[in-house]
Design an enzyme around this catalytic site. Structure first.
Site, PDB file in Angstrom:
ATOM      1  N   GLU A  72       0.764  -1.224  -0.046  1.00 20.73           N
ATOM      2  CA  GLU A  72       0.210  -0.044  -0.125  1.00 20.73           C
ATOM      3  C   GLU A  72       0.919   1.383  -0.037  1.00 20.73           C
ATOM      4  O   GLU A  72       0.408   2.259   0.546  1.00 20.73           O
ATOM      5  CB  GLU A  72      -0.878   0.184   1.395  1.00 20.73           C
ATOM      6  CG  GLU A  72      -2.494  -0.634   1.113  1.00 20.73           C
ATOM      7  CD  GLU A  72      -2.804  -0.427  -0.259  1.00 20.73           C
ATOM      8  OE1 GLU A  72      -3.218  -1.232  -1.000  1.00 20.73           O
ATOM      9  OE2 GLU A  72      -3.082   0.968  -0.882  1.00 20.73           O
TER      10      GLU A  72
HETATM   11  C1  FAD Z   1       2.466  -9.944   0.294  1.00 19.77           C
HETATM   12  C2  FAD Z   1       2.197  -8.969  -0.937  1.00 19.77           C
HETATM   13  C3  FAD Z   1       1.132  -8.372  -1.113  1.00 19.77           C
HETATM   14  C4  FAD Z   1       0.852  -7.275  -2.226  1.00 19.77           C
HETATM   15  N1  FAD Z   1      -0.238  -6.972  -2.612  1.00 19.77           N
HETATM   16  C5  FAD Z   1      -0.319  -6.312  -3.558  1.00 19.77           C
HETATM   17  C6  FAD Z   1      -1.698  -6.095  -4.196  1.00 19.77           C
HETATM   18  O1  FAD Z   1      -2.630  -6.606  -3.870  1.00 19.77           O
HETATM   19  N2  FAD Z   1      -1.704  -5.318  -5.325  1.00 19.77           N
HETATM   20  C7  FAD Z   1      -0.702  -4.646  -5.864  1.00 19.77           C
HETATM   21  O2  FAD Z   1      -1.002  -4.055  -6.840  1.00 19.77           O
HETATM   22  N3  FAD Z   1       0.373  -4.913  -5.377  1.00 19.77           N
HETATM   23  C8  FAD Z   1       0.676  -5.491  -4.145  1.00 19.77           C
HETATM   24  N4  FAD Z   1       1.803  -5.767  -3.489  1.00 19.77           N
HETATM   25  C9  FAD Z   1       2.985  -4.930  -4.223  1.00 19.77           C
HETATM   26  C10 FAD Z   1       3.578  -3.820  -2.847  1.00 19.77           C
HETATM   27  O3  FAD Z   1       2.398  -2.745  -2.959  1.00 19.77           O
HETATM   28  C11 FAD Z   1       4.741  -3.348  -3.478  1.00 19.77           C
HETATM   29  O4  FAD Z   1       5.730  -4.422  -3.308  1.00 19.77           O
HETATM   30  C12 FAD Z   1       5.155  -1.971  -3.049  1.00 19.77           C
HETATM   31  O5  FAD Z   1       4.192  -0.824  -3.317  1.00 19.77           O
HETATM   32  C13 FAD Z   1       6.640  -1.256  -3.194  1.00 19.77           C
HETATM   33  O6  FAD Z   1       6.700  -1.642  -4.580  1.00 19.77           O
HETATM   34  P1  FAD Z   1       8.285  -2.643  -5.215  1.00 19.77           P
HETATM   35  O7  FAD Z   1       8.164  -3.872  -4.247  1.00 19.77           O
HETATM   36  O8  FAD Z   1       8.333  -2.792  -6.545  1.00 19.77           O
HETATM   37  O9  FAD Z   1       9.368  -1.795  -4.519  1.00 19.77           O
HETATM   38  P2  FAD Z   1      10.113  -0.599  -5.206  1.00 19.77           P
HETATM   39  O10 FAD Z   1       9.215   0.368  -5.755  1.00 19.77           O
HETATM   40  O11 FAD Z   1      11.088  -0.766  -6.221  1.00 19.77           O
HETATM   41  O12 FAD Z   1      10.821   0.144  -4.039  1.00 19.77           O
HETATM   42  C14 FAD Z   1      12.127  -0.261  -3.607  1.00 19.77           C
HETATM   43  C15 FAD Z   1      12.583   0.593  -2.432  1.00 19.77           C
HETATM   44  O13 FAD Z   1      12.776   1.852  -2.827  1.00 19.77           O
HETATM   45  C16 FAD Z   1      12.029   2.607  -2.019  1.00 19.77           C
HETATM   46  N5  FAD Z   1      11.501   3.770  -3.180  1.00 19.77           N
HETATM   47  C17 FAD Z   1      11.090   3.514  -4.552  1.00 19.77           C
HETATM   48  N6  FAD Z   1      10.718   4.804  -5.055  1.00 19.77           N
HETATM   49  C18 FAD Z   1      11.300   5.751  -4.203  1.00 19.77           C
HETATM   50  C19 FAD Z   1      10.981   7.125  -4.281  1.00 19.77           C
HETATM   51  N7  FAD Z   1      10.615   7.840  -5.354  1.00 19.77           N
HETATM   52  N8  FAD Z   1      11.502   8.041  -3.313  1.00 19.77           N
HETATM   53  C20 FAD Z   1      12.306   7.232  -2.171  1.00 19.77           C
HETATM   54  N9  FAD Z   1      12.221   5.909  -2.130  1.00 19.77           N
HETATM   55  C21 FAD Z   1      11.740   5.246  -3.206  1.00 19.77           C
HETATM   56  C22 FAD Z   1      10.955   2.122  -1.768  1.00 19.77           C
HETATM   57  O14 FAD Z   1      10.365   2.914  -0.497  1.00 19.77           O
HETATM   58  C23 FAD Z   1      11.765   0.680  -1.374  1.00 19.77           C
HETATM   59  O15 FAD Z   1      12.113   0.931  -0.059  1.00 19.77           O
HETATM   60  C24 FAD Z   1       2.234  -6.749  -2.669  1.00 19.77           C
HETATM   61  C25 FAD Z   1       3.515  -7.091  -1.956  1.00 19.77           C
HETATM   62  C26 FAD Z   1       3.770  -7.913  -1.333  1.00 19.77           C
HETATM   63  C27 FAD Z   1       4.991  -8.368  -1.052  1.00 19.77           C
END
Ligand code: FAD
Length: 594
Positions: free
Chosen positions: A440
């Site tokens: 989220e």
């Molecule tokens: C168990 C689980 C359930 C989930 N359920 C859903 C779901 O139902 N629907 C759905 O669509 N997604 C879902 N997700 C996805 C989840 O919302 C994302 O994993 C999350 O939003 C982060 O995206 P990412 O994993 O690609 O990390 P990234 O976006 O690659 O981020 C990696 C790190 O970089 C940081 N970062 C990235 N961009 C910036 C920025 N601009 N400034 C500062 N820091 C930054 C982040 O804070 C993080 O620490 C789920 C994930 C899991 C693991």
């Protein structure tokens, strides 16, 4: 020690003594939400949580979800529990009566959400996601789509998902590649891969309704070219009943650290038939409606896990005997005293207790304002409440889940080695809680939302919606000697928050990176001050009532408030220092020096 009893007394204190829960039925649309109705509903939610889903929490964690022949199955007992959930009308609780909902206020709904998450966060994910999808459709879909989908989503026959994330696109949704190609009949053919989709597939419902972010072939690049589509697992026939299978399948489920009984799916869309929700290229609007509500719900997940872990830790600390009290033997009849006599164990229990009850109060205040923002008769009051909710939503999501992780860790620590062993159930809470800080929108992103969007929005008016009530409270109570021990620390930390806000507002204009570097510290400072404000108000009520209360409830409130002020709130001093130190030391190292 896995144990759970819904904290109804504390919830009632917050709803009716601290806040205005007994007047919520004065708002148009909430006429039925009288205390006579809400109290038994809360009792029933407690029974469902304690007796139906709590007993399958650990077995669900052990068994997890499975993908067999392209279909996902949930662990033993989940189907039956979900059936009971729907029969009890819980899926309809906060939904629009026009579509079969009960139309209950968010303030009561949040308490129910907390109970579900304490008892079994994995189970709570399924209706939680459905409710988010319902909310988006309800706010943005055409009447035709609403009539088609909402009644069965409200009664729980169908569930919902939110499909945003793709392998290369997480936080930055502008990178979304899923395509939606218009068809002649007005529908769209949706193709692409979504990952990490909670409740993407499962065996609890007849149909799964996906809300999918995708771009049409000629859409502008980036976030401005994203649209929202509703894509069912099974297409619907002319009567709105389930018909043939649509082109969307779950190709894998993730093996993960926690919430193992919640399916996390890779979803492949291959020309799946979908319909546009809202306007073309305005998909983020619809998603944000869903995400804001969902962010508050994730905050409740953190809070729910704080509570259940606290209860397990207290039970164990009273039962486990090790060592003797430093102030003299407390249980001479036993070979050692209970570990609850030791100051360090008390430190952990009191920290958990003070955070949990403070967060419950703050979360309920935000939920009550949410109800005002949606249902108050006065448009000005609605707008003010909305500004408050906008401002505090990232704080609830981030603070409560960070505290959730801290508290569940403390809960495990109270049990020593037994906490680390699966059988105790305490390590599951730690694992289950960890994801709440990530999904989220990660907590880092919540902090950026707070300082970059919510604070500067409307020339700082959102911020004033929090600052003004605190300021007024301080002015009214500063001279009250009975409250001095609570009001003075609040005042000091509030000054720090005001100064830090000014610093961020000034720096943010010219050096956004400097402001971003201290955003997480600022969000925590904000959150700790917000909890202090709640603790002041709770202490004030409890001081007045404790003399006539034989249960000890109010006396315990006063003591916990005192602990919060003296032992937890002083963290604001460190946070203030780190905020004022700016961000240069974060950015000084060259990339190749890492
Ligand atoms: C168990 C689980 C359930 C989930 N359920 C859903 C779901 O139902 N629907 C759905 O669509 N997604 C879902 N997700 C996805 C989840 O919302 C994302 O994993 C999350 O939003 C982060 O995206 P990412 O994993 O690609 O990390 P990234 O976006 O690659 O981020 C990696 C790190 O970089 C940081 N970062 C990235 N961009 C910036 C920025 N601009 N400034 C500062 N820091 C930054 C982040 O804070 C993080 O620490 C789920 C994930 C899991 C693991």
């Amino acid at each position: 020690m896995a144990t759970y009893k819904a904290p109804i007394r504390d919830m009632q204190f917050v709803l009716y003594e601290l806040l205005n829960g007994d007047k919520i039925n004065e708002l148009p649309g909430f006429e039925e939400a009288t205390r006579d109705l809400i109290d038994p509903v809360m009792e029933a939610a407690a029974t469902f949580s304690e007796e139906v889903i709590f007993p399958i929490n650990r077995s669900g964690d052990e068994e997890g979800c499975k993908l067999v022949n392209g279909e996902v199955t949930t662990p033993k007992g989940f189907k039956e529990a979900y059936k009971q959930f729907c029969e009890g009308g819980w899926s309809t609780f906060a939904c629009d009566p026009n579509y079969g909902g009960m139309g209950m206020p968010k303030s009561a709904h949040s308490m129910v959400e907390e109970m579900l998450c304490s008892a079994n966060i994995s189970f709570g994910m399924y209706p939680g996601l459905s409710f988010g999808a319902y909310h988006s459709l309800h706010n943005f879909a055409s009447d035709t789509l609403k009539d088609l989908y909402l009644p069965k989503m409200v009664d729980g026959t169908w569930s919902g998902t939110m499909c945003l994330t793709e392998p290369h696109c997480g936080t930055d949704l502008g990178l979304c590649r899923t395509k939606a190609v218009p068809a002649e009949d007005g529908s769209y053919a949706v193709s692409g891969t979504k990952i990490f989709i909670s409740a993407g597939d499962h065996d609890l419902t007849e149909n799964v309704i996906h809300l999918v972010l995708a771009r049409t072939p000629d859409a502008p690049a980036g976030i401005k070219g994203i649209s929202l589509f509703v894509v069912p697992k099974f297409n619907l026939d002319d009567n709105g009943n389930v018909a043939d299978r649509n082109g969307v399948v779950c190709s894998a489920i993730e093996h993960k650290m926690g919430i193992k009984a919640s399916s996390t799916c890779v979803m492949n869309f291959d020309g799946a038939k979908g319909h546009l929700v809202g306007d073309l290229n305005k998909g983020m609007q619809g998603m944000f409606a869903m995400m804001n509500r969902a962010r508050l719900a994730v905050g409740m997940q953190g809070l729910g896990l704080c509570e259940v872990s606290y209860q397990g830790a207290v039970e164990y600390a009273k039962d486990r005997i090790q060592g003797r009290s430093l102030s003299g033997v407390k249980h001479p009849d036993k070979s050692a005293d209970s570990i609850i006599v030791h100051p360090d164990v008390r430190r952990m229990l009191m920290t958990m207790r003070a955070y949990t009850q403070g967060a419950r109060a703050f979360g309920a205040w935000v939920s009550e304002e949410y109800d005002y923002s949606s249902n108050h008769a006065d448009a000005k009051r609605r707008a003010e409440a909305d500004e408050f909710v906008q401002l505090t939503t990232p704080v609830v999501k981030s603070l409560f889940t960070d505290l959730g992780f801290e508290c569940t860790n403390l809960g495990m620590q109270v049990l020593g080695g037994h906490g680390f062993i699966r059988e105790s159930g305490m390590e599951q809470y730690v694992r289950d809680c960890r994801i709440t800080q990530i999904y989220e929108g990660t907590n880092g992103i919540q902090a950026l939302d707070l300082i970059g969007r919510k604070m500067p929005d409307k020339a700082g008016r959102n911020l004033r919606r929090f600052f003004h009530p605190v300021q007024e409270y301080l002015e009214a109570n500063m001279a009250n000697p009975a409250l001095a021990e609570f009001v003075q620390p609040l005042s000091k930390s509030f000054i720090r928050l005001q100064q830090a806000s000014g610093q961020i507002a000034t720096v943010g204009m010219s050096k956004p990176e400097e402001a971003a570097a201290v955003a997480s510290d600022y969000l925590k400072l904000f959150g700790l001050v917000a909890l202090a404000f709640m603790w002041c108000r709770m202490a004030e009520i409890a001081l007045e009532k404790q003399a006539d209360d034989s249960s000890g409830f109010y006396a315990a409130k006063v003591k916990t408030a005192r602990f919060y002020m003296q032992k937890l709130l002083p963290q604001t001093s460190t946070l203030f220092a780190t905020i004022m130190a700016g961000g240069s030391t974060l950015m000084d190292l060259d990339e190749d020096q890492f």
